[in-house]
Scaffold this motif. Sequence first.
Motif, PDB file in Angstrom:
ATOM      1  N   ALA A   1       0.443  24.605  -6.721  1.00 25.60           N
ATOM      2  CA  ALA A   1       0.164  25.881  -7.374  1.00 25.60           C
ATOM      3  C   ALA A   1      -1.293  26.024  -7.780  1.00 25.60           C
ATOM      4  N   CYS A   2      -1.957  24.934  -8.039  1.00 20.80           N
ATOM      5  CA  CYS A   2      -3.282  25.014  -8.641  1.00 20.80           C
ATOM      6  C   CYS A   2      -4.262  25.701  -7.688  1.00 20.80           C
ATOM      7  N   PRO A   3      -4.910  26.785  -8.146  1.00 26.44           N
ATOM      8  CA  PRO A   3      -5.811  27.516  -7.261  1.00 26.44           C
ATOM      9  C   PRO A   3      -7.183  26.864  -7.155  1.00 26.44           C
ATOM     10  N   CYS A   4      -7.500  25.889  -7.999  1.00 28.32           N
ATOM     11  CA  CYS A   4      -8.863  25.370  -7.942  1.00 28.32           C
ATOM     12  C   CYS A   4      -8.919  23.852  -7.874  1.00 28.32           C
ATOM     13  N   ASP A   5      -7.939  23.255  -7.216  1.00 27.30           N
ATOM     14  CA  ASP A   5      -7.958  21.820  -6.986  1.00 27.30           C
ATOM     15  C   ASP A   5      -8.237  21.051  -8.269  1.00 27.30           C
ATOM     16  N   ALA A   6      -7.582  21.487  -9.370  1.00 34.23           N
ATOM     17  CA  ALA A   6      -7.859  20.830 -10.643  1.00 34.23           C
ATOM     18  C   ALA A   6      -6.867  19.715 -10.927  1.00 34.23           C
ATOM     19  N   ILE A   7      -5.674  19.812 -10.418  1.00 35.56           N
ATOM     20  CA  ILE A   7      -4.677  18.796 -10.703  1.00 35.56           C
ATOM     21  C   ILE A   7      -4.220  18.190  -9.388  1.00 35.56           C
ATOM     22  N   ARG A   8      -4.116  16.879  -9.375  1.00 37.38           N
ATOM     23  CA  ARG A   8      -3.695  16.178  -8.167  1.00 37.38           C
ATOM     24  C   ARG A   8      -2.750  15.048  -8.545  1.00 37.38           C
ATOM     25  N   MET A   9      -2.005  14.566  -7.582  1.00 38.34           N
ATOM     26  CA  MET A   9      -1.109  13.435  -7.840  1.00 38.34           C
ATOM     27  C   MET A   9      -1.429  12.258  -6.924  1.00 38.34           C
ATOM     28  N   ASP A  10      -2.628  12.239  -6.356  1.00 36.05           N
ATOM     29  CA  ASP A  10      -2.944  11.193  -5.386  1.00 36.05           C
ATOM     30  C   ASP A  10      -3.609   9.994  -6.040  1.00 36.05           C
TER      31      ASP A  10
ATOM     32  N   LYS B   1       0.854  -1.169   0.000  1.00 39.12           N
ATOM     33  CA  LYS B   1       0.000   0.000   0.000  1.00 39.12           C
ATOM     34  C   LYS B   1       0.902   1.235   0.000  1.00 39.12           C
ATOM     35  N   TYR B   2       0.610   2.155  -0.887  1.00 41.72           N
ATOM     36  CA  TYR B   2       1.422   3.366  -0.899  1.00 41.72           C
ATOM     37  C   TYR B   2       1.042   4.252   0.277  1.00 41.72           C
ATOM     38  N   PRO B   3       1.984   5.029   0.765  1.00 45.44           N
ATOM     39  CA  PRO B   3       1.622   5.964   1.825  1.00 45.44           C
ATOM     40  C   PRO B   3       0.619   6.992   1.303  1.00 45.44           C
ATOM     41  N   GLU B   4      -0.108   7.589   2.215  1.00 45.94           N
ATOM     42  CA  GLU B   4      -1.210   8.457   1.848  1.00 45.94           C
ATOM     43  C   GLU B   4      -0.771   9.614   0.944  1.00 45.94           C
ATOM     44  N   ARG B   5       0.429  10.155   1.219  1.00 44.22           N
ATOM     45  CA  ARG B   5       0.842  11.340   0.465  1.00 44.22           C
ATOM     46  C   ARG B   5       1.720  10.999  -0.724  1.00 44.22           C
ATOM     47  N   ASN B   6       1.699   9.736  -1.126  1.00 46.09           N
ATOM     48  CA  ASN B   6       2.484   9.322  -2.284  1.00 46.09           C
ATOM     49  C   ASN B   6       2.075  10.122  -3.526  1.00 46.09           C
ATOM     50  N   ARG B   7       3.069  10.556  -4.285  1.00 45.00           N
ATOM     51  CA  ARG B   7       2.766  11.275  -5.525  1.00 45.00           C
ATOM     52  C   ARG B   7       2.809  10.294  -6.685  1.00 45.00           C
ATOM     53  N   GLY B   8       1.649  10.011  -7.230  1.00 46.06           N
ATOM     54  CA  GLY B   8       1.583   9.087  -8.355  1.00 46.06           C
ATOM     55  C   GLY B   8       1.405   9.842  -9.655  1.00 46.06           C
ATOM     56  N   LEU B   9       0.817   9.166 -10.657  1.00 49.17           N
ATOM     57  CA  LEU B   9       0.533   9.841 -11.915  1.00 49.17           C
ATOM     58  C   LEU B   9      -0.482  10.966 -11.671  1.00 49.17           C
ATOM     59  N   HIS B  10      -0.359  12.010 -12.469  1.00 48.09           N
ATOM     60  CA  HIS B  10      -1.279  13.138 -12.286  1.00 48.09           C
ATOM     61  C   HIS B  10      -2.693  12.741 -12.653  1.00 48.09           C
ATOM     62  N   ARG B  11      -3.630  13.432 -12.079  1.00 49.94           N
ATOM     63  CA  ARG B  11      -5.006  13.267 -12.533  1.00 49.94           C
ATOM     64  C   ARG B  11      -5.672  14.640 -12.537  1.00 49.94           C
ATOM     65  N   LEU B  12      -6.646  14.810 -13.400  1.00 49.52           N
ATOM     66  CA  LEU B  12      -7.362  16.087 -13.495  1.00 49.52           C
ATOM     67  C   LEU B  12      -8.735  15.909 -12.866  1.00 49.52           C
ATOM     68  N   MET B  13      -9.080  16.795 -11.951  1.00 47.44           N
ATOM     69  CA  MET B  13     -10.321  16.641 -11.209  1.00 47.44           C
ATOM     70  C   MET B  13     -11.513  17.155 -12.025  1.00 47.44           C
ATOM     71  N   LEU B  14     -12.697  16.743 -11.611  1.00 51.17           N
ATOM     72  CA  LEU B  14     -13.907  17.057 -12.377  1.00 51.17           C
ATOM     73  C   LEU B  14     -14.802  18.021 -11.611  1.00 51.17           C
ATOM     74  N   ARG B  15     -15.535  18.806 -12.405  1.00 52.92           N
ATOM     75  CA  ARG B  15     -16.573  19.633 -11.781  1.00 52.92           C
ATOM     76  C   ARG B  15     -17.785  18.781 -11.468  1.00 52.92           C
ATOM     77  N   ASP B  16     -18.791  19.418 -10.867  1.00 51.68           N
ATOM     78  CA  ASP B  16     -19.998  18.666 -10.534  1.00 51.68           C
ATOM     79  C   ASP B  16     -20.667  18.118 -11.785  1.00 51.68           C
ATOM     80  N   ASP B  17     -20.546  18.880 -12.925  1.00 55.02           N
ATOM     81  CA  ASP B  17     -21.182  18.408 -14.151  1.00 55.02           C
ATOM     82  C   ASP B  17     -20.257  17.516 -14.973  1.00 55.02           C
ATOM     83  N   GLY B  18     -19.089  17.148 -14.431  1.00 55.60           N
ATOM     84  CA  GLY B  18     -18.209  16.216 -15.132  1.00 55.60           C
ATOM     85  C   GLY B  18     -17.227  16.867 -16.067  1.00 55.60           C
TER      86      GLY B  18
END
Lengths: 376, 210
Positions: free
Chosen positions: B148-157, B78-95
């Motif tokens: 840097a992202c001001p709107c939680d759009a990019i994550r590495m989790d 199991k990776y540790p909680e703060r492991n930086r994996g491949l990037h992912r782009l987050m979605l708005r409520d409408d997808g």
Amino acid sequence: MTDSILMFLAEHTAVAALLKLVLLVLGFVMPLASLSTWAERRQSAMMQDRLGPNRASIGPVKLWGILHFVADAIKMMFKEDVVPAKVDRFLFALAPVMAIAPVLITFAVIPFGPDLCVGQVMSVVTDPAMCKATIPLQVARMDVGMLFYFALASLAVYGTTLAGWASYNKWSLLGGLRASSQMMSYEVCMGLSLMGVFLVYGSLEPNAIVAAQGSSILNWGIFTQPLAFILFFTAAIAETKRAPFDLPEGEPELIGYFVEYSGMRFGIFFLAEFIETIFLAAVVTTVFLGGWQIPGLDSSGFGSFHLPHLVVVLLQVVVWSLKILFLCWLQLLIRWTLPRFRPDQLMRLGWKQLLPLSLLNIIVTAAVVLWRSGGK
Amino acid sequence: MSTHHAPSHSEASSQSSDPVGRKGKIGVRVVGRPDSLEQRVYLPEVIRGLGVTAKHFFANLFSRKYTVTVEYPEQKLKYPERNRGLHRLMLRDDGHVRCVACMLCPTVCPAHCITIVPEETGNKSEKRPRIFEIDELRCVVCGLCVEACPCDAIRMDSGVHAPAVDYRGDAIQTKIDMLKRGTQSVATQGGVGADWREKQPTVKQYDPPK
Ligand code: SF4
Ligand code: SF4
């Protein structure tokens, strides 16, 4: 049918020798050498609490990863064969051949079984000397057997030195120089340490040494000449250039005399190293572990429990290979346990510790042999 | 050998008060040169060493007693909680993609491995990325883009690590790749409004100590 074939072989010794050579080298030495490349990685992994290569498979056939040696061989053959610009092309090509040829040839003197009594394979043979026709299970029976081995084994140093010299690379040259100084120093000790054995068994001929050791375990070389066993084993491991004597290779700093080699040419050096290991196991088996002898088994069977000749011979050949397997395992164990010597420690061990001890061994052995024989 | 082990005598005597040979406060164990005959003959020690390795060999051969290997594709740690994996782009409520193509992450990225080409959304106050690519071979996995992202759009989790590729081009993660790993953000859609400062619960006036 079988009898007539055996009879033919007993009469035509050259054909028989060729057949035995092919059987021994292609049927035993080469498979074992290529398997060692896998065994070394797997065994070292186990010793270091890892698993090692266990994945190569053909479809569902996995066999604990034994097939890695096939994968390795294919990789070696298909890799690019790089020849650096300024090498001496002739010597560069010659060196791997010079490294592998002597070790393969020397297998000719190793007896891998007793003499096969032609015509009596299915009956009980009480006295092998009474056989009318025999096939020796040894490729070449020479009175100078062990000398022949020393002469050829010392040729192997040309392979490493030439490789270092021809590569036009200072690291290979250093490796080659280290190899030549190391092999020459330890050859002296190797020869001298076996001298005691020759005195005890009164022969230079490997099969005669094995026969003289007999089926009583206390008469084997390791018990009659324990010091010689340790000295020879140490010196011979140094001769194979593997850890703890791997200065010519020096993985962390030199990469060794074969640093410029790639593809199958490197593969040949690699293989030669493993064949040397097997050969060392074969020599130690012959001289110190009773060769093909089995404790308690003589040519007619175990004491009063008689066995057909063929079964006895087969048993002895199998036990001979088991002894070799064990010694190969032991060498791998040593290679992955002990750290490498410094060059000065190596020279001190060779010249100031092993050499005087082997001289002492000769003197003491000679005195005991003389005293036993009543001064005659 | 005799010249080498001479200084060790003084060392050995100076620490004679400590039977285990521990010296100093940080627990450095000073091991003397091999002095006894048994050690200098080397052979008994060699055999002891071979015993240790042989014990491990057989224990691992028959029961994997000490084996620590994790057989990766079948077994995963199991990776540790703060492991930086491949990037992912987050979605708005409408997808749709949350990213507003503000260009903060390509600016901060020390490896210059983020490529964004923005486009109009039709909504006058917003952009979105037409192309959003990250070259995972150049990424140094520093996580600054996420910071840097001001709107939680990019994550590495994502918990996925960069796969091995046959061609370098295959290591480039496209917008679609990263959106496939995306989930809805827990951040409030559209922010909490321009008057968010006023909406904060009032805190007691700062009262510097006198
Ligand atoms: S993790 Fe660092 S290097 Fe990788 S994309 Fe983000 S900012 Fe760039
Ligand atoms: S910082 Fe966030 S919003 Fe801005 S471009 Fe990067 S991912 Fe998009």
